[in-house]
Design a protein around this motif. Structure first.
Motif, PDB file in Angstrom:
ATOM      1  N   ARG A  51      34.431  36.340  37.456  1.00 47.83           N
ATOM      2  CA  ARG A  51      34.738  36.181  38.878  1.00 47.83           C
ATOM      3  C   ARG A  51      33.604  35.510  39.644  1.00 47.83           C
ATOM      4  O   ARG A  51      33.813  35.002  40.738  1.00 47.83           O
ATOM      5  CB  ARG A  51      35.109  37.515  39.504  1.00 47.83           C
ATOM      6  CG  ARG A  51      36.507  37.982  39.159  1.00 47.83           C
ATOM      7  CD  ARG A  51      37.246  38.527  40.375  1.00 47.83           C
ATOM      8  NE  ARG A  51      37.505  37.486  41.336  1.00 47.83           N
ATOM      9  CZ  ARG A  51      38.665  36.836  41.470  1.00 47.83           C
ATOM     10  NH1 ARG A  51      39.687  37.153  40.733  1.00 47.83           N
ATOM     11  NH2 ARG A  51      38.805  35.890  42.375  1.00 47.83           N
ATOM     12  N   TYR A 406      48.347  32.502  40.775  1.00 48.60           N
ATOM     13  CA  TYR A 406      47.692  33.784  40.992  1.00 48.60           C
ATOM     14  C   TYR A 406      48.642  34.855  41.475  1.00 48.60           C
ATOM     15  O   TYR A 406      48.321  36.038  41.414  1.00 48.60           O
ATOM     16  CB  TYR A 406      46.490  33.615  41.944  1.00 48.60           C
ATOM     17  CG  TYR A 406      45.240  33.561  41.132  1.00 48.60           C
ATOM     18  CD1 TYR A 406      44.947  32.437  40.388  1.00 48.60           C
ATOM     19  CD2 TYR A 406      44.404  34.673  41.014  1.00 48.60           C
ATOM     20  CE1 TYR A 406      43.861  32.385  39.568  1.00 48.60           C
ATOM     21  CE2 TYR A 406      43.304  34.633  40.192  1.00 48.60           C
ATOM     22  CZ  TYR A 406      43.032  33.492  39.471  1.00 48.60           C
ATOM     23  OH  TYR A 406      41.963  33.468  38.639  1.00 48.60           O
ATOM     24  N   GLY A 410      48.244  38.699  40.546  1.00 52.07           N
ATOM     25  CA  GLY A 410      48.289  39.803  41.502  1.00 52.07           C
ATOM     26  C   GLY A 410      49.359  40.807  41.111  1.00 52.07           C
ATOM     27  O   GLY A 410      49.120  42.017  41.080  1.00 52.07           O
ATOM     28  N   ILE A 459      40.754  43.386  45.830  1.00 54.98           N
ATOM     29  CA  ILE A 459      40.742  42.394  44.750  1.00 54.98           C
ATOM     30  C   ILE A 459      42.093  41.722  44.631  1.00 54.98           C
ATOM     31  O   ILE A 459      42.199  40.505  44.582  1.00 54.98           O
ATOM     32  CB  ILE A 459      40.412  43.052  43.385  1.00 54.98           C
ATOM     33  CG1 ILE A 459      39.057  43.726  43.415  1.00 54.98           C
ATOM     34  CG2 ILE A 459      40.461  42.007  42.276  1.00 54.98           C
ATOM     35  CD1 ILE A 459      38.805  44.609  42.199  1.00 54.98           C
ATOM     36  N   PHE A 460      43.134  42.530  44.559  1.00 49.69           N
ATOM     37  CA  PHE A 460      44.414  41.984  44.119  1.00 49.69           C
ATOM     38  C   PHE A 460      45.291  41.461  45.242  1.00 49.69           C
ATOM     39  O   PHE A 460      46.116  40.593  45.002  1.00 49.69           O
ATOM     40  CB  PHE A 460      45.156  43.023  43.271  1.00 49.69           C
ATOM     41  CG  PHE A 460      44.359  43.465  42.087  1.00 49.69           C
ATOM     42  CD1 PHE A 460      43.888  42.525  41.190  1.00 49.69           C
ATOM     43  CD2 PHE A 460      44.033  44.790  41.887  1.00 49.69           C
ATOM     44  CE1 PHE A 460      43.119  42.903  40.108  1.00 49.69           C
ATOM     45  CE2 PHE A 460      43.265  45.179  40.804  1.00 49.69           C
ATOM     46  CZ  PHE A 460      42.807  44.235  39.919  1.00 49.69           C
ATOM     47  N   PRO A 462      44.553  39.565  47.946  1.00 50.86           N
ATOM     48  CA  PRO A 462      44.357  38.139  48.229  1.00 50.86           C
ATOM     49  C   PRO A 462      44.995  37.234  47.174  1.00 50.86           C
ATOM     50  O   PRO A 462      45.329  36.087  47.469  1.00 50.86           O
ATOM     51  CB  PRO A 462      42.833  37.976  48.233  1.00 50.86           C
ATOM     52  CG  PRO A 462      42.316  39.328  48.550  1.00 50.86           C
ATOM     53  CD  PRO A 462      43.278  40.298  47.935  1.00 50.86           C
ATOM     54  N   MET A 463      45.191  37.754  45.978  1.00 48.04           N
ATOM     55  CA  MET A 463      45.770  36.908  44.927  1.00 48.04           C
ATOM     56  C   MET A 463      47.183  36.466  45.260  1.00 48.04           C
ATOM     57  O   MET A 463      47.616  35.392  44.861  1.00 48.04           O
ATOM     58  CB  MET A 463      45.763  37.651  43.598  1.00 48.04           C
ATOM     59  CG  MET A 463      44.370  37.861  43.064  1.00 48.04           C
ATOM     60  SD  MET A 463      44.419  38.676  41.478  1.00 48.04           S
ATOM     61  CE  MET A 463      42.662  38.719  41.116  1.00 48.04           C
ATOM     62  N   ASN A 491      39.129  33.708  47.010  1.00 54.83           N
ATOM     63  CA  ASN A 491      38.568  33.998  45.692  1.00 54.83           C
ATOM     64  C   ASN A 491      37.235  34.727  45.826  1.00 54.83           C
ATOM     65  O   ASN A 491      36.901  35.590  45.016  1.00 54.83           O
ATOM     66  CB  ASN A 491      38.370  32.702  44.897  1.00 54.83           C
ATOM     67  CG  ASN A 491      39.695  32.121  44.437  1.00 54.83           C
ATOM     68  OD1 ASN A 491      40.660  32.857  44.257  1.00 54.83           O
ATOM     69  ND2 ASN A 491      39.743  30.819  44.274  1.00 54.83           N
ATOM     70  N   SER A 494      38.060  38.385  46.656  1.00 52.93           N
ATOM     71  CA  SER A 494      38.447  39.121  45.445  1.00 52.93           C
ATOM     72  C   SER A 494      37.223  39.464  44.608  1.00 52.93           C
ATOM     73  O   SER A 494      37.076  40.587  44.126  1.00 52.93           O
ATOM     74  CB  SER A 494      39.399  38.283  44.595  1.00 52.93           C
ATOM     75  OG  SER A 494      40.681  38.320  45.123  1.00 52.93           O
ATOM     76  N   SER A 495      36.341  38.480  44.451  1.00 50.58           N
ATOM     77  CA  SER A 495      35.166  38.701  43.600  1.00 50.58           C
ATOM     78  C   SER A 495      34.269  39.783  44.167  1.00 50.58           C
ATOM     79  O   SER A 495      33.794  40.665  43.447  1.00 50.58           O
ATOM     80  CB  SER A 495      34.386  37.402  43.440  1.00 50.58           C
ATOM     81  OG  SER A 495      35.146  36.475  42.724  1.00 50.58           O
ATOM     82  N   ALA A 498      35.633  43.008  43.529  1.00 53.72           N
ATOM     83  CA  ALA A 498      35.531  43.370  42.110  1.00 53.72           C
ATOM     84  C   ALA A 498      34.158  43.971  41.812  1.00 53.72           C
ATOM     85  O   ALA A 498      34.043  44.962  41.096  1.00 53.72           O
ATOM     86  CB  ALA A 498      35.776  42.149  41.236  1.00 53.72           C
TER      87      ALA A 498
END
Lengths: 576, 250, 197
Positions: A51, A406, A410, A459-460, A462-463, A491, A494-495, A498
């Motif tokens: 990530r 993505y 997600g 994290i998920f 925004p995917m 991104n 999300s990172s 994470a």
């Protein structure tokens, strides 16, 4: 195949046969638990590195970059990126979630819940673990082998997987892991059918046992095709066959020297024939765990026991005829797409039924918000999001746009992470007192819960947005394509979440190990539960029950009229 | 070109983009409504039935048919989606291909890591191509001996198409699986080695759009991109005429 | 042995009344059916999509394969006779039939290795064509199953020496026999599919 001779009331005394090559289902369950949690952590570390590249393409990783990636000055290379991606998927699914949900919880809890002294084949059980562990280590070792780890995604689509380095070790490890799961599933099925205590009829079994039973059927029938498919791919790699290679391939300007005549689509069909049931292998144990915890903490019977059992069986059966909804755009006949569209929509109905039953179970309850219950409750809306976002992917037309973006990432992370892993966490908090005779700290547990839930959604979620904007999956550098530029900040979001999620797991790791030795001591049945695993000491001795339990009632007899707040399954008379 | 992309779906630049988007919006609307209603009920249950001293739980297992209601609602919605949306739209977009006589036909060959586009030229016939003849001057490997190929045009990582009629792409791959993805057109189709798969779309806007690869194809997967140029028919003819036929000596 | 363990685990005291081992073997065979069914399906798919497919008898040695079919079917009979002898508690007969089965299985492998050797000397390898890829992979996997059967029977004959009266003994002979029949049946499908079609 059966070895009861060694089955004494007290276990073996020497360290090796007590803790290493143990045939006791509880020790094996804990071995699986620790090993699979470590694999989960490892798979998570891989994705944290990956990530960085997604958030800040081509920049060296600060602080630790030189330490972990010395040869490139801390930059994630495309080769490494693809290795990290493929291994993250493989490790999380085949070495993390499945062994945790099925082998760890199944091994420890299932025999106790049906009142058995052990699994039907204790030595086979030990063998399963000792095939799984080398398989897992072999998988990990591929990172340090020449050519590195597999880099064709966890789906390993040929021809890429056949011309890429690193795939042979992946295939060999998969054959081991599959064999281990197969042996385990046979064991679970025979144990559930044959080892039940007197009075434990099928419809008195806890939902968790049913979930494990259906899961074992799926493993038994779905894993052999992947094993065969892997053998064929292995032949393509080492013996020069072309099961998955058509004639006339030109790689890097040079004609590939193979006989041809194969079909790349064949692999996809065989792979997804396993991998769709595999999704339910990931989710059914999670549903079972949630059902147990919800019944226990609402202090009332589960709503719709029969519907739950029926739905799970229906899901299990249907899961074998939906596989090609992963392949709408693969070049498979478009009219086949219509068939799999319909079956996919059908299978969503029993999943809705399971969620409905679990939610209705809350109605009329007296809900205790323990840490385990919080995780189990969070499963419901989070799995709901995962399930709902499956809808536009299962509809052929909308899948044209969303496929391989993505949005898919997600979707299945909502199912597997905020669904399965959340439920498995619930299971850890719930059964920890049974395993170690001590409770985990509720305060740290709640801290773990809230931080984890926030981070996972960070994290998920925004995917879905990057996916709708069109960002494809498995891109080394999303900013290399114009249509991904505007959503690049997501991104980064999300990172960051994470990496925060990793920090959020530290209280759990501390809590887990500290509580093994220093947690609050508890009795046999700290949650005042009704199922049989709470009828034996915590932790249960070798052989589990002092005397064979006898079952008199269904699994969730809470608040039986005015007579009692709860009546365990093995209690004959309800005392007023 | 960057104006094509935002935080939601990219602009609609093909005839069926609207139809696909309609489905995406409608399904998300339904999902959102279900989730909100459901969440309200869920939170209500959690608050209403939280453990309170002196209030015991109720002992009941199964209600009436009410547990089936959410299933039936979801099933109903799904049947409608299948019958009135997915089946007809899928058959229009993926199961039928416009007749070649009324379309602009090209071949696209995907490889690690480029898109080679092969235009049949004025005679509307593709020249024979042979992978063994591929080199820097002849990316499609056209066979000079074949007359049909004399006026063929080849471009790499650029797709030029005219506005106003459908384009049919015969998609294939030289090495591994790729996937032709044009976000503005809502087009996606895997390029499968050993197969020639027809894909069609009809642009509704002129301008420059993007092709990306949507199937992991190796280490340079993320830079395997190309540009689509949609011209007016006149401009397209002009562009085509200005191209150097592939098999003529320079 | 504790009362608990015996009561729940004794072979005849299972919930369903079916011994654990028997149920386990049937489930194992179910997964094996899935394994070979996948291979057969792949074979069908590959063959149907191939522009041409060689006739089995033109490429392969039908008489040798027919001989192997006879050998394997005979061994299926002898394994049943071994099981019958075990039930009748006739140790000498049991050992004789078990070893005939093992020898027949070995004979099968010897014939098979002649076949393979012949193919190799004619430069027919798995990489030669998709037909030979299918041939070597399916028969090779079947051969591995034969070797596994030989190993099991050899172990059984060794184990029988001291455990002739073991409560699980007859069951283990039966499970070996079930497995062996399965191996036999796979061959009976492979033979026509590869050699005669």
């Amino acid at each position: 195949m059966t070895h009861h001779d060694s089955h004494h009331g007290h276990g073996p005394d020497d360290f090796i046969s007590k803790y290493v090559f143990s045939v006791d289902h509880k020790v094996i369950g804990l071995q699986y638990l620790i090993t699979s949690l470590l694999f989960l952590l490892f798979g998570f570390i891989l994705i944290m590195v990956l990530r960085w590249q997604l958030a800040y393409p081509d920049q060296p990783i600060p602080f630790i970059g030189n330490l972990i990636l010395g040869s490139t000055g801390g930059v994630v290379t495309p080769e490494l990126y693809n290795q990290l991606g493929a291994m993250h998927g493989t490790i999380m699914i085949f070495l993390g979630v499945v062994p945790l949900g099925v082998a760890a919880f199944g091994n420890y809890v299932l025999p106790l819940q049906i009142g058995a002294p052990d699994m039907a084949f204790p030595r086979l059980n030990m063998m399963s673990y000792w095939i799984y562990l080398p398989g897992g280590l072999l998988m990990l070792s591929s990172f340090i082998m020449p050519g590195g780890a597999a880099q064709s995604g966890w789906t390993s689509y040929p021809p890429l997987s056949i011309i890429n380095p690193g795939q042979t070790v992946w295939l060999l490890a998969m054959v081991l892991i599959i064999t281990s799961s197969l042996l385990g599933s046979i064991n679970f099925l025979v144990t559930t059918l044959n080892m039940r205590a007197e009075g434990m009829s099928l419809m008195r079994m806890p939902i968790f046992v049913w979930a494990q039973f259906v899961t074992a059927v799926l493993l038994l029938l779905a894993f052999p095709p992947l094993e065969a498919a892997s053998i064929l791919q292995l032949m393509d790699r080492v013996a020069g066959t072309s099961f998955y290679l058509p004639a006339g391939l030109v790689v890097n300007g040079e004609a590939l020297k193979v006989s041809g005549g194969g079909q790349p689509l064949l692999w996809q069909h065989l792979f997804w024939f396993l991998a769709h049931p595999e999704v339910y292998v990931l989710i059914l144990p999670a549903m079972g765990i949630c059902a147990e915890i919800i019944a226990n903490n609402t202090r009332k019977p589960l709503f719709g026991y029969k519907e739950l059992v029926g739905s799970m069986m229906f899901i299990g059966g249907m899961s074998f005829v939906v596989w090609a909804h992963h392949m709408f755009l693969s070049g498979m006949s478009a009219s086949l797409g219509n068939f799999f569209l319909v079956t996919t929509m059908i299978i969503s109905v029993p999943s809705v039924a399971v969620l409905t039953c679990l939610v209705y179970s809350l109605k009329g309850g007296s809900i205790r918000f323990t840490t385990a219950m919080l995780f189990a409750l969070a499963f419901l809306p989070m799995f709901g999001i995962g399930g709902l976002t499956g809808l536009p992917l299962g509809i052929t037309v909308t899948d044209i746009y969303l496929h391989d973006t993505y949005y898919v990432i997600g979707h299945f992370h909502y199912v597997v992470v905020t669904g399965s892993i959340i439920a498995l966490m619930a299971g850890v908090y719930h059964w920890f007192p049974k395993w170690f005779g001590r409770k985990m700290s509720e305060g740290l547990g709640k801290l773990h819960f809230w931080t984890t839930i926030v981070c996972m959604n960070g994290i998920f979620f925004p995917m879905f947005i990057t996916g709708l904007a069109g960002q494809q999956r498995r891109l080394y550098d999303p900013t290399a394509q114009l249509h991904n530029l505007t959503t690049q900040p997501l991104n980064v979001v999300s990172s960051v979440f994470a990496w925060l999620l990793f920090l959020a797991q530290l209280p759990f790791i501390w809590n887990f190990f500290r509580s093994i030795w220093h947690g609050e001591k508890v009795g046999d049945n700290p949650w005042e539960a009704t199922t049989l695993e709470w009828a034996c000491p915590s932790p249960p001795p070798h052989g589990n029950f002092e005397k064979p339990p006898k079952v008199y009632r269904g699994p969730y007899e809470y608040n039986v009229g005015k007579k009692a707040a709860w009546v365990p399954q093995h209690v004959a008379e309800v005392k007023a | 070109m960057n104006g094509n992309y935002g935080w939601g779906l990219p602009i609609q630049a093909s005839t069926f983009a609207k139809e696909i988007d309609l489905g995406i919006y409608a399904i998300h609307g339904i999902m959102f409504a279900i989730f909100i209603l459901w969440s309200v009920f869920f939170v209500y249950l959690l608050v209403r039935y939280r453990a309170r001293p002196g209030v015991p739980s109720e002992h009941w297992e199964t209600g009436t048919l009410q547990s089936m209601i959410p299933d039936l609602i979801v099933l109903g919605i799904e049947i409608c989606l299948i019958l009135f949306y997915a089946l007809p739209a899928w058959s229009r977009i993926k199961m039928t291909v416009p007749p070649e006589g009324k379309s602009n036909v090209v071949e696209i060959v995907a490889e690690q890591f480029a898109w080679t586009v092969h235009y049949p030229g004025a005679d509307a016939k593709f020249g024979r191509s042979n992978a063994a003849l591929v080199d820097a001057q002849n990316p499609a490997g056209l066979d000079a001996a074949d007359d049909a190929g004399k006026d063929d045009v080849v471009t790499v990582n650029e797709l030029h198409i005219p506005l106003g009629k459908p384009t049919v792409v015969y998609l294939s791959s030289k090495d591994v699986i790729h996937s032709l993805f044009i976000p503005e057109f809502r087009v996606k189709q895997d390029a499968m080695p050993g197969m020639k798969i027809p894909v069609w779309f009809e642009p509704t806007l002129t301008g420059k759009f993007e092709i990306g690869c949507a199937q992991l194809c190796g280490i340079a997967h993320s830079i395997m991109r190309a540009d689509v140029f949609v011209h007016t028919p006149e401009e397209y003819e002009k562009w085509l005429a200005a191209q150097h036929p592939q098999t003529q000596p320079y | 042995m504790s009362a608990t363990a015996t009561q729940a685990l004794g072979p005849s005291k299972t919930t369903t009344g079916i011994p654990n081992g028997k149920l386990g073997v049937w489930l194992f065979l179910t997964s094996e059916v899935m394994l070979f069914a996948t291979l057969f399906t792949s074979y069908i798919v590959l063959r149907m999509s191939a522009p041409s497919w060689p006739r089995g008898w033109e490429e392969l040695n039908v008489p040798l394969a027919a001989l192997n079919t006879v050998i394997l079917i005979t061994s299926s009979v002898t394994v049943v006779l071994a099981y019958a002898a075990a039930c009748e508690r006739d140790k000498a007969k049991f050992n004789a039939y078990l070893w005939i089965t093992i020898l027949l299985a070995c004979a099968f492998l010897v014939v098979k290795s002649f076949e393979y050797g012949h193919k190799f000397t004619h430069h027919h390898f798995p990489s030669t064509s998709i037909f030979f890829a299918v041939y070597f992979t399916t028969t090779g996997l079947h051969g591995l199953h034969v070797i596994l059967g030989i190993a099991y029977f050899a172990w059984l004959s060794y184990w029988a020496k001291d455990n002739w009266d073991h409560e699980l003994f007859v069951g283990r002979v039966e499970y070996g026999g079930l497995y062996w029949h399965f191996v036999d049946i796979v061959w009976i499908f492979l033979f026509p599919a590869l050699y005669l079609l």
